[in-house]
Design a protein around this motif. Sequence first.
Motif, short mmCIF file in Angstrom:
data_model
loop_
_atom_site.label_atom_id
_atom_site.label_comp_id
_atom_site.label_asym_id
_atom_site.label_seq_id
_atom_site.Cartn_x
_atom_site.Cartn_y
_atom_site.Cartn_z
N GLU A 178 16.97 28.96 -1.97
CA GLU A 178 15.60 29.57 -1.69
C GLU A 178 16.34 31.18 -1.47
O GLU A 178 17.38 30.53 -2.02
CB GLU A 178 15.06 28.67 -0.32
CG GLU A 178 14.26 27.72 -0.54
CD GLU A 178 13.67 27.39 1.22
OE1 GLU A 178 13.48 28.60 1.92
OE2 GLU A 178 13.88 26.72 1.40
N ASN A 354 6.81 37.53 -1.95
CA ASN A 354 6.96 37.59 -4.41
C ASN A 354 7.39 38.00 -4.67
O ASN A 354 8.18 37.54 -5.69
CB ASN A 354 5.30 38.58 -4.43
CG ASN A 354 4.29 38.19 -3.76
OD1 ASN A 354 3.62 36.89 -3.70
ND2 ASN A 354 3.86 39.63 -3.50
N ARG A 357 10.40 34.85 -4.15
CA ARG A 357 9.77 33.44 -4.50
C ARG A 357 10.08 33.76 -7.18
O ARG A 357 9.97 33.17 -7.53
CB ARG A 357 8.22 33.24 -4.61
CG ARG A 357 7.73 32.85 -3.70
CD ARG A 357 6.39 32.22 -3.56
NE ARG A 357 6.49 31.75 -2.02
CZ ARG A 357 4.71 31.70 -1.88
NH1 ARG A 357 4.15 32.11 -2.31
NH2 ARG A 357 4.06 31.10 -0.39
N ASP A 360 12.91 32.27 -8.52
CA ASP A 360 13.48 31.43 -9.26
C ASP A 360 12.74 31.37 -10.56
O ASP A 360 13.83 30.78 -11.29
CB ASP A 360 12.94 30.08 -8.04
CG ASP A 360 13.66 30.30 -7.39
OD1 ASP A 360 15.09 29.87 -6.98
OD2 ASP A 360 12.64 29.67 -6.00
#
Length: 374
Positions: A178, A354, A357, A360
């Motif tokens: 994460e 955002n 995320r 990744d």
Amino acid sequence: MTSLNDSCYTKHMNLTLKVKLLTTPNQHDALLETIERFNAACNAIAEVAFRERTANKIRLQKLVYYDIRERFELPAQLTVRAISKVCEAYKRDKKIKPSFRPHGAVVYDQRVLSWKGLDRVSILSLSGRLIVPVVFGGYQEQRMKRIRGQCDLLYVDGVFYLAVCVDVPEPPPENPEEWLGVDLGIKNIATDSDGNNYSGSHINNMRKRHARLRAKLQSKGTKSAKRLLKKRRRKESRFARDVNHCISKMLVARAKGTGRGIALEDLSGIRERITVRKAQRRIQHSWGFHQLRTFIEYKARLAGVQVVLVDPKNTSRTCPECGHVAKENRKTRDDFKCVSCGFAGPADTVAAINIGRRADVNQPYAAATTAHSS
């Protein structure tokens, strides 16, 4: 257990620590004379380097060594260091002749500077060797045992400092599942994807106050006003640097404590890409986002936290719930509300989510950008 072979491949990074020299009046005068003579010699060497169009240290040394030693009465090793400094400066841009300030840094290597324990240093001056006490804080003390390479003698506001290069082992970066997204801004210097804001209002208020004071003093033009301007010229930058250090330390600690990496926006060239109203230009162009990013990156490397840069396009206009992208999602600076699904929240926090995320799905971009920035 770490094997011997594994330890041979441990990565290291160089840090520069700034420590203060506690000089006596006589030592102060001797070092000041050394700095001024050294930089005068650098300017004379630069004349020859520019005329001969050479940045080759060996060739330049043959041309100027004996003349510089005789004219400026520099010790042999300081003469060699002056030639090296000119070569490094001239290599950066061979279209212009390098110029050196009277109180520019003097480069010392192991031949002309040695440590007597951690609290004293033996440094060469025009008056011979000087034994000068050194003072530093707890952060520097933890790393001073790893001193490597050269030091730079600095003269700042009447005080001498050493910029010391230390070799620090860099732990292998973890492979996080994460990412802690971080949105950088002006009203909020940073906002992370956990919803924590690091406000910039106190910095902006300080800058407004300094701007008003500078304008007032400059309009007076008296000697006392000029002295006060000179005294205060670095106060604002020191304050902003301290704030950026504190914010970067908290962000890295949060990511380390939760086993996450840090995702940042790639804001390279942002000042050329955006336009702001005239009233906002001073605030926009005094924004130290690059300094904050640099602090985050090197602190993260020391902590073994991975940092990636992602494309910032539409991060503040994308809904983290349904993925709808629209300018209308963010009608005000502070508030986000998706026109498709109705999701609402603080705009900076939504942007940080955002960004996290995107780390990744955007690894190739992030890896390439990180490699370029180093």
